[in-house]
Design a protein around this motif. Sequence first.
Motif, mmCIF file in Angstrom:
data_model
loop_
_atom_site.group_PDB
_atom_site.id
_atom_site.type_symbol
_atom_site.label_atom_id
_atom_site.label_comp_id
_atom_site.label_asym_id
_atom_site.label_seq_id
_atom_site.Cartn_x
_atom_site.Cartn_y
_atom_site.Cartn_z
ATOM 1 N N LEU A 9 -6.670 -2.033 3.958
ATOM 2 C CA LEU A 9 -6.236 -1.972 2.567
ATOM 3 C C LEU A 9 -4.720 -1.773 2.518
ATOM 4 C CD1 LEU A 9 -9.080 0.316 1.135
ATOM 5 C CD2 LEU A 9 -8.923 -2.192 1.047
ATOM 6 N N SER A 10 -4.135 -2.090 1.371
ATOM 7 C CA SER A 10 -2.670 -2.078 1.255
ATOM 8 C C SER A 10 -2.174 -1.273 0.061
ATOM 9 C CB SER A 10 -2.150 -3.519 1.142
ATOM 10 O OG SER A 10 -2.730 -4.179 0.025
ATOM 11 N N GLY A 11 -2.980 -0.302 -0.370
ATOM 12 C CA GLY A 11 -2.651 0.477 -1.549
ATOM 13 C C GLY A 11 -3.784 0.374 -2.549
ATOM 14 N N CYS A 12 -3.481 0.579 -3.820
ATOM 15 C CA CYS A 12 -4.528 0.542 -4.851
ATOM 16 C C CYS A 12 -3.969 -0.027 -6.143
ATOM 17 C CB CYS A 12 -5.082 1.945 -5.069
ATOM 18 S SG CYS A 12 -6.429 2.038 -6.268
ATOM 19 N N GLY A 13 -4.280 -1.292 -6.417
ATOM 20 C CA GLY A 13 -3.802 -1.942 -7.628
ATOM 21 C C GLY A 13 -3.183 -3.288 -7.337
ATOM 22 N N VAL A 14 -3.512 -4.272 -8.139
ATOM 23 C CA VAL A 14 -3.157 -5.658 -7.841
ATOM 24 C C VAL A 14 -1.655 -5.884 -7.671
ATOM 25 C CG1 VAL A 14 -3.199 -6.229 -10.320
ATOM 26 C CG2 VAL A 14 -3.360 -8.052 -8.619
ATOM 27 N N TYR A 15 -0.825 -5.205 -8.446
ATOM 28 C CA TYR A 15 0.602 -5.532 -8.456
ATOM 29 C C TYR A 15 1.404 -4.885 -7.325
ATOM 30 C CZ TYR A 15 -0.549 -7.211 -13.125
ATOM 31 O OH TYR A 15 -1.125 -7.869 -14.182
ATOM 32 N N ASP A 16 0.861 -3.833 -6.720
ATOM 33 C CA ASP A 16 1.616 -3.165 -5.656
ATOM 34 C C ASP A 16 0.738 -2.693 -4.504
ATOM 35 O OD1 ASP A 16 0.319 -0.999 -6.803
ATOM 36 O OD2 ASP A 16 2.143 -0.085 -7.644
ATOM 37 N N GLY A 17 -0.535 -3.065 -4.517
ATOM 38 C CA GLY A 17 -1.456 -2.639 -3.467
ATOM 39 C C GLY A 17 -2.602 -3.616 -3.301
ATOM 40 N N SER A 18 -3.745 -3.114 -2.870
ATOM 41 C CA SER A 18 -4.928 -3.961 -2.749
ATOM 42 C C SER A 18 -5.493 -4.270 -4.132
ATOM 43 C CB SER A 18 -6.012 -3.251 -1.923
ATOM 44 O OG SER A 18 -5.681 -3.220 -0.556
ATOM 45 N N GLU A 19 -5.938 -5.508 -4.307
ATOM 46 C CA GLU A 19 -6.601 -5.901 -5.551
ATOM 47 C C GLU A 19 -7.940 -5.161 -5.600
ATOM 48 O OE1 GLU A 19 -7.687 -7.408 -9.044
ATOM 49 O OE2 GLU A 19 -9.049 -7.484 -7.335
ATOM 50 N N ILE A 20 -8.157 -4.382 -6.633
ATOM 51 C CA ILE A 20 -9.319 -3.482 -6.673
ATOM 52 C C ILE A 20 -10.629 -4.243 -6.719
ATOM 53 C CG2 ILE A 20 -10.472 -1.697 -8.025
ATOM 54 C CD1 ILE A 20 -7.678 -0.660 -8.779
ATOM 55 N N TYR A 21 -10.743 -5.250 -7.563
ATOM 56 C CA TYR A 21 -11.994 -6.001 -7.644
ATOM 57 C C TYR A 21 -12.305 -6.688 -6.318
ATOM 58 C CZ TYR A 21 -11.887 -5.587 -12.798
ATOM 59 O OH TYR A 21 -11.876 -5.136 -14.082
ATOM 60 N N GLU A 22 -11.295 -7.263 -5.681
ATOM 61 C CA GLU A 22 -11.507 -7.920 -4.392
ATOM 62 C C GLU A 22 -11.963 -6.926 -3.331
ATOM 63 O OE1 GLU A 22 -8.060 -11.374 -4.947
ATOM 64 O OE2 GLU A 22 -7.973 -9.995 -3.250
ATOM 65 N N SER A 23 -11.344 -5.760 -3.329
ATOM 66 C CA SER A 23 -11.696 -4.739 -2.346
ATOM 67 C C SER A 23 -13.115 -4.238 -2.559
ATOM 68 C CB SER A 23 -10.707 -3.572 -2.427
ATOM 69 O OG SER A 23 -9.383 -4.009 -2.202
ATOM 70 N N VAL A 24 -13.461 -3.967 -3.811
ATOM 71 C CA VAL A 24 -14.803 -3.474 -4.109
ATOM 72 C C VAL A 24 -15.855 -4.533 -3.806
ATOM 73 C CG1 VAL A 24 -16.334 -2.687 -5.954
ATOM 74 C CG2 VAL A 24 -14.009 -1.792 -5.804
ATOM 75 N N ALA A 25 -15.580 -5.785 -4.156
ATOM 76 C CA ALA A 25 -16.532 -6.862 -3.863
ATOM 77 C C ALA A 25 -16.744 -6.989 -2.353
ATOM 78 C CB ALA A 25 -16.033 -8.186 -4.437
ATOM 79 N N THR A 26 -15.658 -6.860 -1.594
ATOM 80 C CA THR A 26 -15.760 -6.921 -0.136
ATOM 81 C C THR A 26 -16.618 -5.783 0.405
ATOM 82 O OG1 THR A 26 -13.585 -7.967 0.069
ATOM 83 C CG2 THR A 26 -14.441 -6.838 2.019
ATOM 84 N N LEU A 27 -16.328 -4.565 -0.028
ATOM 85 C CA LEU A 27 -17.063 -3.397 0.454
ATOM 86 C C LEU A 27 -18.519 -3.425 -0.003
ATOM 87 C CD1 LEU A 27 -14.300 -0.698 -0.165
ATOM 88 C CD2 LEU A 27 -14.967 -1.703 2.028
ATOM 89 N N ALA A 68 -4.522 3.907 -0.997
ATOM 90 C CA ALA A 68 -5.710 3.176 -0.559
ATOM 91 C C ALA A 68 -6.916 4.094 -0.454
ATOM 92 C CB ALA A 68 -5.440 2.491 0.778
ATOM 93 N N ALA A 69 -6.685 5.371 -0.211
ATOM 94 C CA ALA A 69 -7.784 6.335 -0.136
ATOM 95 C C ALA A 69 -8.550 6.407 -1.451
ATOM 96 C CB ALA A 69 -7.240 7.713 0.242
ATOM 97 N N ARG A 70 -7.907 6.066 -2.552
ATOM 98 C CA ARG A 70 -8.605 6.009 -3.835
ATOM 99 C C ARG A 70 -9.733 4.983 -3.797
ATOM 100 N NH1 ARG A 70 -5.538 8.062 -8.241
ATOM 101 N NH2 ARG A 70 -3.430 8.721 -7.661
ATOM 102 N N LEU A 71 -9.455 3.836 -3.199
ATOM 103 C CA LEU A 71 -10.456 2.769 -3.120
ATOM 104 C C LEU A 71 -11.574 3.110 -2.153
ATOM 105 C CD1 LEU A 71 -8.283 -0.475 -3.110
ATOM 106 C CD2 LEU A 71 -10.116 0.075 -4.704
ATOM 107 N N ALA A 72 -11.221 3.833 -1.103
ATOM 108 C CA ALA A 72 -12.190 4.148 -0.044
ATOM 109 C C ALA A 72 -12.896 5.478 -0.283
ATOM 110 C CB ALA A 72 -11.483 4.170 1.303
ATOM 111 N N ARG A 73 -12.697 6.085 -1.451
ATOM 112 C CA ARG A 73 -13.290 7.384 -1.763
ATOM 113 C C ARG A 73 -12.942 8.413 -0.680
ATOM 114 N NH1 ARG A 73 -17.206 7.518 -5.675
ATOM 115 N NH2 ARG A 73 -18.301 9.220 -4.601
#
Length: 221
Positions: A9-27, A68-73
């Motif tokens: 992951l590269s952060g949290c949020g499309v404009y400056d990190g990982s795209e949240i929907y893409e990350s969640v769909a992947t996981l 990115a820890a936000r996305l990964a809980r």
Amino acid sequence: MNKKVAVILSGCGVYDGSEIYESVATLLRLDQRGAQVQCFAPNIAQMHVVNHLTGEEMPETRNVLVEAARLARGDIKDLREANADDFDALIVPGGFGAAKNLSDFAKNGAACSVLPDVLSVAQAFAKAGKPVGLICIAPAMAVQIFGPGVVCTLGHDDDPAAAAVREMGAEHKACEVTDIIEDSERKLVTTPAYMLAQSISDAASGIYKLVDRVLEMTAEA
């Protein structure tokens, strides 16, 4: 299936990190398929911080791993702890973080470089012949990881990003949001996701195919 998959992951949020929907769909798809997942992110400062409500840059700094820890809980490790020997495959979701934090593609285009820790991990998977999935803008790193001639997609052929990866030496193939492009020789799978997607369902359709194919490739000789 019990395959072990590393997700960068590269952060949290499309404009400056990982795209949240893409990350969640992947996981989500990895979980549905019974894969064991470990998320990683580089422990570095983001290139910048963007207000996702206004799209404007904010006068503050944030850490890629912490965000990115936000996305990964919270279940995430420093990328320096990643070892390709411990996993069967690697997947990198998109979002501008892939082009700003994992690499500098957003700034330098075809002259970009990939963060050394990202490059060493990804190249270790490639060298071991283990499948790699790159989503959305993440295939902009494909040439650095796999070398010239790599086959990948960023969506439409006339996209400036596609032109940049061709300039770097990739063979770009046009692809609809619902589909994937596979480089069978290099065991690389790519999909456009939000390079083209108009909805989360659009993005998920291609991402699910990518995850399924990456997992299938782990069982192929």
